[in-house]
Design a protein around this motif. Sequence first.
Motif, PDB file in Angstrom:
ATOM      1  N   ASN A 102      -5.442  18.497  -3.398  1.00 58.92           N
ATOM      2  CA  ASN A 102      -4.444  19.515  -3.204  1.00 58.92           C
ATOM      3  C   ASN A 102      -4.954  20.696  -2.647  1.00 58.92           C
ATOM      4  N   GLY A 103      -6.023  20.596  -1.751  1.00 55.00           N
ATOM      5  CA  GLY A 103      -6.604  21.841  -1.310  1.00 55.00           C
ATOM      6  C   GLY A 103      -7.551  22.511  -2.234  1.00 55.00           C
ATOM      7  N   GLN A 104      -7.542  22.210  -3.593  1.00 58.12           N
ATOM      8  CA  GLN A 104      -8.507  22.855  -4.521  1.00 58.12           C
ATOM      9  C   GLN A 104      -9.904  22.334  -4.740  1.00 58.12           C
ATOM     10  N   PRO A 105     -10.888  23.024  -4.447  1.00 56.99           N
ATOM     11  CA  PRO A 105     -12.152  22.451  -4.739  1.00 56.99           C
ATOM     12  C   PRO A 105     -12.070  22.136  -6.296  1.00 56.99           C
ATOM     13  N   VAL A 106     -12.877  21.049  -6.432  1.00 60.57           N
ATOM     14  CA  VAL A 106     -13.066  20.598  -7.899  1.00 60.57           C
ATOM     15  C   VAL A 106     -14.641  20.677  -8.166  1.00 60.57           C
ATOM     16  N   TYR A 107     -15.018  21.342  -9.273  1.00 58.52           N
ATOM     17  CA  TYR A 107     -16.361  21.043  -9.757  1.00 58.52           C
ATOM     18  C   TYR A 107     -16.337  19.580 -10.582  1.00 58.52           C
ATOM     19  N   ALA A 108     -17.086  18.829 -10.018  1.00 55.36           N
ATOM     20  CA  ALA A 108     -16.967  17.303 -10.608  1.00 55.36           C
ATOM     21  C   ALA A 108     -18.046  17.253 -11.889  1.00 55.36           C
ATOM     22  N   LYS A 109     -17.648  16.792 -12.899  1.00 52.52           N
ATOM     23  CA  LYS A 109     -18.341  16.811 -14.270  1.00 52.52           C
ATOM     24  C   LYS A 109     -18.137  15.244 -14.572  1.00 52.52           C
ATOM     25  N   GLY A 110     -19.030  14.320 -14.422  1.00 49.99           N
ATOM     26  CA  GLY A 110     -18.707  13.206 -14.848  1.00 49.99           C
ATOM     27  C   GLY A 110     -19.837  12.330 -15.274  1.00 49.99           C
ATOM     28  N   GLY A 154       0.902   9.098  -7.921  1.00 49.14           N
ATOM     29  CA  GLY A 154       0.916  10.439  -8.085  1.00 49.14           C
ATOM     30  C   GLY A 154       0.687  11.211  -6.766  1.00 49.14           C
ATOM     31  N   PHE A 155       1.377  12.090  -6.423  1.00 47.46           N
ATOM     32  CA  PHE A 155       1.476  12.857  -5.348  1.00 47.46           C
ATOM     33  C   PHE A 155       0.346  13.833  -5.302  1.00 47.46           C
ATOM     34  N   ARG A 156      -0.438  13.854  -4.333  1.00 44.20           N
ATOM     35  CA  ARG A 156      -1.584  14.723  -4.102  1.00 44.20           C
ATOM     36  C   ARG A 156      -2.371  14.507  -2.790  1.00 44.20           C
ATOM     37  N   THR A 157      -3.112  15.196  -2.497  1.00 47.07           N
ATOM     38  CA  THR A 157      -4.012  15.091  -1.247  1.00 47.07           C
ATOM     39  C   THR A 157      -5.364  15.021  -1.988  1.00 47.07           C
ATOM     40  N   VAL A 158      -6.317  14.383  -0.968  1.00 46.02           N
ATOM     41  CA  VAL A 158      -7.608  14.440  -1.353  1.00 46.02           C
ATOM     42  C   VAL A 158      -8.644  14.713  -0.030  1.00 46.02           C
ATOM     43  N   ALA A 159      -9.419  15.501  -0.216  1.00 44.29           N
ATOM     44  CA  ALA A 159     -10.332  15.618   1.074  1.00 44.29           C
ATOM     45  C   ALA A 159     -11.840  15.997   0.482  1.00 44.29           C
ATOM     46  N   LEU A 160     -12.738  15.687   1.435  1.00 48.99           N
ATOM     47  CA  LEU A 160     -14.445  15.846   1.019  1.00 48.99           C
ATOM     48  C   LEU A 160     -14.915  16.727   2.091  1.00 48.99           C
ATOM     49  N   ASP A 161     -15.280  17.947   1.640  1.00 51.46           N
ATOM     50  CA  ASP A 161     -15.867  18.916   2.381  1.00 51.46           C
ATOM     51  C   ASP A 161     -17.407  18.760   2.623  1.00 51.46           C
ATOM     52  N   THR A 162     -17.922  18.123   3.851  1.00 56.17           N
ATOM     53  CA  THR A 162     -19.254  17.949   4.401  1.00 56.17           C
ATOM     54  C   THR A 162     -19.723  18.792   5.474  1.00 56.17           C
ATOM     55  N   ARG A 185       0.866  -1.173   0.008  1.00 53.38           N
ATOM     56  CA  ARG A 185       0.141   0.127   0.012  1.00 53.38           C
ATOM     57  C   ARG A 185       0.977   1.160  -0.025  1.00 53.38           C
ATOM     58  N   PRO A 186       1.069   1.766  -1.243  1.00 53.19           N
ATOM     59  CA  PRO A 186       1.957   3.056  -1.212  1.00 53.19           C
ATOM     60  C   PRO A 186       1.331   4.335  -1.127  1.00 53.19           C
ATOM     61  N   LEU A 187       1.142   4.536   0.070  1.00 50.78           N
ATOM     62  CA  LEU A 187       0.092   5.858   0.390  1.00 50.78           C
ATOM     63  C   LEU A 187       1.052   6.976   0.259  1.00 50.78           C
ATOM     64  N   VAL A 188       0.442   7.988  -0.279  1.00 52.05           N
ATOM     65  CA  VAL A 188       1.065   9.413  -0.334  1.00 52.05           C
ATOM     66  C   VAL A 188       0.367  10.392   0.306  1.00 52.05           C
ATOM     67  N   ASP A 189       1.376  11.473   0.467  1.00 51.41           N
ATOM     68  CA  ASP A 189       0.905  12.584   1.210  1.00 51.41           C
ATOM     69  C   ASP A 189       1.782  13.875   0.657  1.00 51.41           C
ATOM     70  N   VAL A 190       1.140  15.003   0.969  1.00 46.78           N
ATOM     71  CA  VAL A 190       1.776  16.341   0.636  1.00 46.78           C
ATOM     72  C   VAL A 190       1.365  17.117   1.765  1.00 46.78           C
ATOM     73  N   PRO A 191       2.255  17.080   2.698  1.00 51.28           N
ATOM     74  CA  PRO A 191       2.236  17.649   3.982  1.00 51.28           C
ATOM     75  C   PRO A 191       1.919  19.293   3.868  1.00 51.28           C
ATOM     76  N   ASP A 192       1.165  20.192   4.472  1.00 52.07           N
ATOM     77  CA  ASP A 192       1.151  21.582   4.144  1.00 52.07           C
ATOM     78  C   ASP A 192       1.007  22.047   2.769  1.00 52.07           C
ATOM     79  N   VAL A 193       0.219  21.474   1.922  1.00 49.46           N
ATOM     80  CA  VAL A 193       0.341  21.480   0.703  1.00 49.46           C
ATOM     81  C   VAL A 193      -0.504  22.934   0.620  1.00 49.46           C
TER      82      VAL A 193
END
Length: 820
Positions: free
Chosen positions: A318-326, A296-304, A201-209
């Motif tokens: 990476n702290g950037q809200p994404v408008y999901a189109k899919g 790929g180095f990145r962070t993911v979060a879900l704002d609820t 399990r190669p888990l990635v993180d970007v602290p203080d992104v």
Amino acid sequence: MTFTSLATAGGATWTLTASAGPIDDAVAGREVPATVPGEVQLDLLAAGLIGDPFDGDNEKVQEWIGYSDWRYRTSFDWVPTGDDRHDLVADGLDTAATITLNGTVVASTANQHRSYRFDVGALLREGANELVVDFRSPIEFAREQEQILGALPTVMHHPFNAVRKMASNFGWDWGIDVSSSGIVKRIGIDSWSGVRIAAVRPLVDVPDVIPGARTGTGVLTAHVDLDWAGALDSAEVEVTVAGASGSASVASGQTTATVVVEAGDVPLWYPRGYGEQPLHEVEVSVGGARWESRVGFRTVALDTAPDVFGTPFTIAVNGQPVYAKGANWIPGDPFLTRMTPERYRASVVDAVESGMNILRIWGGGVYESDEFYDVCDELGVMVWQDFLFACAAYSEEDPLRSEVEAEARENVTRLSSHASLVMWNGCNENIWGYLEWDWRRKIGDRTWGEGYYTEILPGIVAELDPTRPYSPGSPFSFTHWAHPNDERHGTMHIWTVWNDLDYDEYRSYRPRFASEYGFQGPPAWSTLADVVHDDPIDPYGPQMLVHQKAYEGNAKLERGLGAHLPHWRSIDEWHWATQLNQARAVAFGIEHFRSLYPLNTGSIIWQLNDEWPVISWAAVDVHGHRKPLWFALRRAYADRLLTFQPRDGALELVAHNDHGSDWTESLSVSRRRLDGSVLAEHEVSLDIEARGIVAVELPAELTTAGDPRSEYLVVGTAGGPRAFGYLVEDTELALVAPVDALAVEVAATSSGATVTITASSLVKDLVLQVDRVDPSARVDDGLVTLEAGESRIFTVTGAVGDAAWSGFPLLSSVNDLVTG
């Protein structure tokens, strides 16, 4: 370490025999050559013993296959390798299987969604060996398990919820019931000594992104699971990524190791439209064992977090809200072994080229092949992964419970390296179903799956993959005090439209995130006509209805035309009108939801793809034909969208800028006659920040028509974002017949043709049905509206010869339907 493949490609020869059940006379007692990996129906088809399962009513003719038991048998030579362990590895058995090696039962399995490994060193013989895999009828096995677990509500006629098999393989409201059996993935003998890498399990993180940053400090934490055999005392686990490395010493028998690698400043992975997709090779080695993947180095979060409107559902990378189109993704073939890397890539490219940045793998399918996630990693398509629970109640008792835990652990681990995977979801509609579909009365005090969605699965994700967010279900409101399908909270499925209501009703909803909604339409004409042989072909013909699985589906297609389009006068008009109405309905919903941004943060339509020739909600049919809906998506999902929307009794121009740059532009909004003459004009200056939105109320002289039947609104240009608005339905528009409104010029090319079309009056929603000339043909554009004096060049590839492209249905438009 040596892996001896027992698949057909590895040189093994397999046979298939029907061993019990209502066996067809043509198959009874026959030993059929088998392909491994493969499925029963494909072997019978290859042997000429059945017809194409997709054709006509063969689904019914071949239903006996799912009620029968099947035996796979192979003989293979084996030579001792001198290793300490010899494991029989089966990565995919569908589904209830008993494995026998040289007359001794090795194991019985009951889960399509996991792999198996058994130490068979004591059973192998030097020289000839025999391996037999017996599969129980999937339908009868499901019924037997239902008797053990107790019957629980489900939406289908087979108890798919009692077994761990791809639910849609038993049939769905878009899927064929083939109830297949087979060895569907790799199988072979793995010989090894010392230490083996069981999983990583190669888990990635970007602290203080920093939100939106292109680079950041990358950290890889590799969790390595190990197996041991023989007398090795210790070993060194080494991990390398992005030019950096780390290691850890492990003693014999130590089953886990954790290695942290600080990769330094690295480029960050983003979804398409938000940045690049750099991927880095990861190598893990211990002893003589080696494991490779990419991250790929990145962070993911879900704002609820609750806000003044309710509960948002916002994915941030990476702290950037994404408008999901899919779109939602279903298995690309009911026979999974026919899926190839090329087919996966083509489907993901369909998503990318329509403007999508997310695919949701729906819970009635499978945890997909690594090839699927690899392409999503490369092309920047986020993946929302359902755990495999859909539209049913599920027992939380054994034997099902332990299988659920095993498959979840294995697949969370297997998929953890993929940058594209951004969230896990517990189930599809089951929480909603429990509350609203009369399940509670039927279930009583029995378990129904809640423990999976709220305890077991989130616990496994938190333990094995805490880098990704988890949602208990879709739809889900993220509060105990709201209905799970409350538009004010979390995710919402909208099925009142299509099932009951006109698509105009999309505007009555204000979802925070629309994770499932859609409208049906038929596939390409060639796809449909190839398998439907009713004479004459008719929407309600018997074979047509075999290829329409939705309840009252074709009646809903007919009702769905409403006042929008006229009733058809021929089968060609039925096909075109219902395809067009599908495109209109879904685009209508998307544009409305995007106009609500930032209240609304995502749209995932049902569905991107098909698994067989069928009338369905798909944007692309099973043969890769992009339906009119696909071309509507390309406009509605464009980074920059212009749309006319009614607001408080007035008409507004809404501009949504889902782009990383500001949108500054002066636009002319005009009201015109169908002949192109301008009746009123108004200049609009846009100055929209990146990821922003603006709504501009339009003056009355634009929106008040002198003759609404002969007038329309337009903003933008053919080369950029453009929107049309109409003051009456198409059935009332005074459109000119295509024969009087269009000039067509065709020029042959080495790969097909170019078709230049020029309009002398407004022509709405032009589509070239190129597959009617050549089923393999494709066209680069569609659903094009031409104003008077405007031309468009269409590029057609395929064996289209000297097709004229000047008459319906080869060249289709709204004008054809309205004028006849």
